[in-house]
Scaffold this active site. Structure first.
Site, PDB file in Angstrom:
ATOM      1  N   LEU A  38       0.864  -1.186   0.000  1.00  0.00           N
ATOM      2  CA  LEU A  38       0.000   0.000   0.000  1.00  0.00           C
ATOM      3  C   LEU A  38       0.891   1.223   0.000  1.00  0.00           C
ATOM      4  O   LEU A  38       1.922   1.254   0.674  1.00  0.00           O
ATOM      5  CB  LEU A  38      -0.905  -0.016   1.222  1.00  0.00           C
ATOM      6  CG  LEU A  38      -1.691   1.251   1.597  1.00  0.00           C
ATOM      7  CD1 LEU A  38      -2.995   0.871   2.304  1.00  0.00           C
ATOM      8  CD2 LEU A  38      -0.892   2.203   2.508  1.00  0.00           C
ATOM      9  N   ASN A  39       0.498   2.265  -0.790  1.00  0.00           N
ATOM     10  CA  ASN A  39       1.130   3.561  -0.561  1.00  0.00           C
ATOM     11  C   ASN A  39       0.095   4.687  -0.598  1.00  0.00           C
ATOM     12  O   ASN A  39      -0.813   4.684   0.231  1.00  0.00           O
ATOM     13  CB  ASN A  39       2.366   3.811  -1.433  1.00  0.00           C
ATOM     14  CG  ASN A  39       2.167   3.758  -2.921  1.00  0.00           C
ATOM     15  OD1 ASN A  39       1.868   2.695  -3.482  1.00  0.00           O
ATOM     16  ND2 ASN A  39       2.354   4.866  -3.604  1.00  0.00           N
ATOM     17  N   ASP A  40       0.140   5.638  -1.508  1.00  0.00           N
ATOM     18  CA  ASP A  40      -0.609   6.892  -1.388  1.00  0.00           C
ATOM     19  C   ASP A  40      -2.108   6.711  -1.153  1.00  0.00           C
ATOM     20  O   ASP A  40      -2.749   5.893  -1.812  1.00  0.00           O
ATOM     21  CB  ASP A  40      -0.457   7.717  -2.670  1.00  0.00           C
ATOM     22  CG  ASP A  40       0.979   8.049  -2.995  1.00  0.00           C
ATOM     23  OD1 ASP A  40       1.880   7.639  -2.262  1.00  0.00           O
ATOM     24  OD2 ASP A  40       1.195   8.734  -4.015  1.00  0.00           O
ATOM     25  N   TYR A  99      -2.118   5.450 -11.074  1.00  0.00           N
ATOM     26  CA  TYR A  99      -1.414   6.235 -10.064  1.00  0.00           C
ATOM     27  C   TYR A  99      -2.378   7.145  -9.293  1.00  0.00           C
ATOM     28  O   TYR A  99      -3.593   7.061  -9.434  1.00  0.00           O
ATOM     29  CB  TYR A  99      -0.277   7.018 -10.711  1.00  0.00           C
ATOM     30  CG  TYR A  99       0.995   6.201 -10.890  1.00  0.00           C
ATOM     31  CD1 TYR A  99       0.961   4.804 -10.958  1.00  0.00           C
ATOM     32  CD2 TYR A  99       2.231   6.808 -10.989  1.00  0.00           C
ATOM     33  CE1 TYR A  99       2.112   4.058 -11.121  1.00  0.00           C
ATOM     34  CE2 TYR A  99       3.402   6.068 -11.150  1.00  0.00           C
ATOM     35  CZ  TYR A  99       3.335   4.692 -11.216  1.00  0.00           C
ATOM     36  OH  TYR A  99       4.488   3.959 -11.372  1.00  0.00           O
ATOM     37  N   SER A 100      -1.830   8.055  -8.503  1.00  0.00           N
ATOM     38  CA  SER A 100      -2.610   8.755  -7.487  1.00  0.00           C
ATOM     39  C   SER A 100      -3.564   9.791  -8.064  1.00  0.00           C
ATOM     40  O   SER A 100      -3.345  10.340  -9.146  1.00  0.00           O
ATOM     41  CB  SER A 100      -1.672   9.429  -6.487  1.00  0.00           C
ATOM     42  OG  SER A 100      -1.005   8.457  -5.728  1.00  0.00           O
ATOM     43  N   ARG A 167       1.720  14.757 -12.393  1.00  0.00           N
ATOM     44  CA  ARG A 167       0.853  13.706 -11.845  1.00  0.00           C
ATOM     45  C   ARG A 167       0.079  14.176 -10.610  1.00  0.00           C
ATOM     46  O   ARG A 167       0.271  15.242 -10.094  1.00  0.00           O
ATOM     47  CB  ARG A 167       1.662  12.466 -11.492  1.00  0.00           C
ATOM     48  CG  ARG A 167       2.823  12.663 -10.533  1.00  0.00           C
ATOM     49  CD  ARG A 167       3.514  11.325 -10.297  1.00  0.00           C
ATOM     50  NE  ARG A 167       4.740  11.459  -9.526  1.00  0.00           N
ATOM     51  CZ  ARG A 167       5.943  11.643 -10.051  1.00  0.00           C
ATOM     52  NH1 ARG A 167       6.079  11.733 -11.364  1.00  0.00           N
ATOM     53  NH2 ARG A 167       7.005  11.738  -9.273  1.00  0.00           N
ATOM     54  N   ASP A 168      -0.807  13.274 -10.167  1.00  0.00           N
ATOM     55  CA  ASP A 168      -1.535  13.372  -8.898  1.00  0.00           C
ATOM     56  C   ASP A 168      -2.552  14.513  -8.876  1.00  0.00           C
ATOM     57  O   ASP A 168      -2.470  15.437  -8.053  1.00  0.00           O
ATOM     58  CB  ASP A 168      -0.565  13.526  -7.727  1.00  0.00           C
ATOM     59  CG  ASP A 168       0.576  12.530  -7.753  1.00  0.00           C
ATOM     60  OD1 ASP A 168       0.367  11.421  -8.275  1.00  0.00           O
ATOM     61  OD2 ASP A 168       1.672  12.860  -7.265  1.00  0.00           O
ATOM     62  N   GLU A 221       5.185  16.390  -5.527  1.00  0.00           N
ATOM     63  CA  GLU A 221       4.195  15.328  -5.711  1.00  0.00           C
ATOM     64  C   GLU A 221       2.948  15.600  -4.873  1.00  0.00           C
ATOM     65  O   GLU A 221       2.958  16.381  -3.927  1.00  0.00           O
ATOM     66  CB  GLU A 221       4.781  13.978  -5.294  1.00  0.00           C
ATOM     67  CG  GLU A 221       5.865  13.442  -6.190  1.00  0.00           C
ATOM     68  CD  GLU A 221       6.139  11.978  -5.912  1.00  0.00           C
ATOM     69  OE1 GLU A 221       5.994  11.172  -6.843  1.00  0.00           O
ATOM     70  OE2 GLU A 221       6.481  11.642  -4.769  1.00  0.00           O
TER      71      GLU A 221
END
Length: 468
Positions: A38-40, A99-100, A167-168, A221
């Site tokens: 798990l991350n963001d 991605y996030s 990104r994000d 980020e």
């Protein structure tokens, strides 16, 4: 659902069914993955009373891999029910990773915006070439079933002088206009935030570029923007900070700038302040709850940190989220505290003056208040020390080996002139420390062999609660 989606879904279910959801070091009140990595935090929101937390999820490998979005829900922000994987890397524009991103709740619809990652094969530097960062939208009417993915922007739609690292997306609405910020790395290695505007949430045009007067890191980020009272805050997880001030910090930082002026036009960023001074805190995201609270959740981990290892890898999973935190302003200072729902889980264990010693309690909250003469020292699990000395508050481990409670950690600290109170929240293998009403926070994962706590705090009233 195409053939790739079906196969990925089947494979994910297989590895999850082989996992028991147990483990010596699995927290009880923190969101964790059922298996793998798990991350963001992604897509955080509250919809019709129910909290939704999506997360970067690599179920096939506890040390990372192909990213998708896992999904958990909660009624109280403390007990999370895993709902499965909802976004798979199954399209040409996101096949190397979902991605996030963020969520925008509007009426009976939730709009999820995220980055679709592509990493091409070849001899590329993957900064100025070889990577694609696509902005993608997918909508839901209930938070569980998601519709068709829509590709909104590609690298060609971003400014020419930025690298392939954009990104994000974080999206919000003011009046009839939608706004989106994305983190970016400019050519020449300068971090910034790109601000886009839209009339319909689908067609976006660049409106502003926000950065510091002098270069500050090479990549920003997971940006976030929100207002609390009169304060405008821009959060960013900054990569590439160097120099004496950052030598004893983490490899990457997560913090915020106060913003002077409108973010949609000429504005100025004030000094960068960290949101967390501990070992494990990155990529935080916030949302506004239905009762008006600003709630922030971070990833209780740190990328690119080979000196550290999570001992949960042996249990087949790695990383968790922080406890959800309420952000608020008092006397002009941004403060953090665990969400108030935690108070309902308290069961009074002990009340002491000056000192407290307790054993066999893996999940607890302890408050030391009215500390005199800055005299404070706590030892958790026999190896994690929290102490004020020589004008600074320290979080340090007695043993920095990877096999110890530290998992390879050493020390983090922050200077402060006065110590008034300390709240310690421990959940099996997590520790979050809120100092001076949450003006400073220190977070770490740790892996104690015994569940013990000892506190010495001159003149302080010390209250210990077991968390049920």
């Amino acid at each position: 659902m195409n053939a790739l989606t079906k196969d990925l879904a089947k494979l994910v279910r297989m590895v999850e069914e082989q996992n028991s959801f147990q483990g010596r070091f699995r927290p009880r009140l923190h969101l964790t993955p059922p298996v793998g990595w798990l991350n963001d935090p992604n897509g955080l929101c509250q919809y019709q009373g129910l909290y939704h937390a999506f997360f970067q999820y690599a179920p096939f490998d506890a040390e990372g891999g192909l990213k998708m979005w896992g999904h958990s829900t909660s009624r109280d922000l403390l007990h999370w029910e895993y709902q499965g994987t909802v976004l798979y890397p199954d399209q040409p524009f996101d096949c190397h990773g979902v991605y996030s991103g963020s969520a925008l709740v509007e009426g009976d619809r939730i709009s999820f915006y995220y980055t679709g990652n592509i990493k091409l094969d070849g001899d590329f530097d993957y900064v100025t070439e070889g990577r694609e960062a696509n902005t993608v939208l997918v909508e839901s009417r209930d938070g569980f079933q998601l519709g068709r993915k829509e590709l909104l922007m590609k690298n060609e739609d971003y400014p020419e002088d930025v690298t392939r690292h954009v990104r994000d997306p974080k999206v919000w609405k003011e009046g009839d206009r939608y706004y989106m910020i994305q983190g970016a790395r400019r050519k020449g290695d300068r971090g910034e935030v790109l601000l886009f505007a839209s009339d319909d949430g689908r067609i976006w045009k660049l409106q502003n570029r926000i950065t510091t007067e002098e270069p500050f890191g090479y990549m920003w980020e997971c940006p976030d923007y929100f207002q609390i009272g009169e304060k405008q805050l821009l959060c960013a997880s900054v990569q590439g900070l160097a120099g004496k001030e950052w030598e004893d910090r983490n490899v990457y930082q997560s913090g915020y700038f106060e913003v002077e002026g409108p973010v949609t036009g000429p504005c100025r960023l004030l000094d960068y302040r960290l949101l967390d001074y501990g070992f494990d805190y990155y990529a935080p995201q916030s949302f506004e709850a239905e009762d008006g609270r600003r709630i922030q959740i971070g990833w209780m981990g740190m990328p690119d940190c080979p000196a550290h290892t999570n001992r949960t890898i042996g249990e087949g999973w790695q990383h968790c989220f922080t406890i959800p935190r309420e952000l608020y302003v008092k006397d002009g200072i941004l403060l953090q505290r665990p969400v108030r729902e935690l108070e309902e889980k308290r069961k009074l264990r002990e009340e002491r003056q000056d000192t407290l010693v307790s054993d066999d309690l893996p999940v607890y909250e302890v408050l030391a208040e009215n500390i005199k003469e800055n005299r404070f020292r706590a030892v958790l699990g026999g190896e994690l020390i929290l102490e004020y000395r020589e004008g600074r508050f320290e979080m340090r481990f007695t043993d920095a080996s990877k096999e110890s409670a530290s998992g390879g950690r050493t020390i983090r600290y922050q200077e402060m002139s006065q110590l008034k109170n300390v709240t310690i929240l421990t959940d099996v293998s997590t520790c979050e420390v809120f100092v001076n009403d949450g003006a400073y926070v220190f977070s770490t994962r740790f892996y104690p062999e015994k569940d013990s706590i000892g506190i010495e705090a001159l003149g302080a009233e010390i209250t210990l609660w077991e968390l049920e």
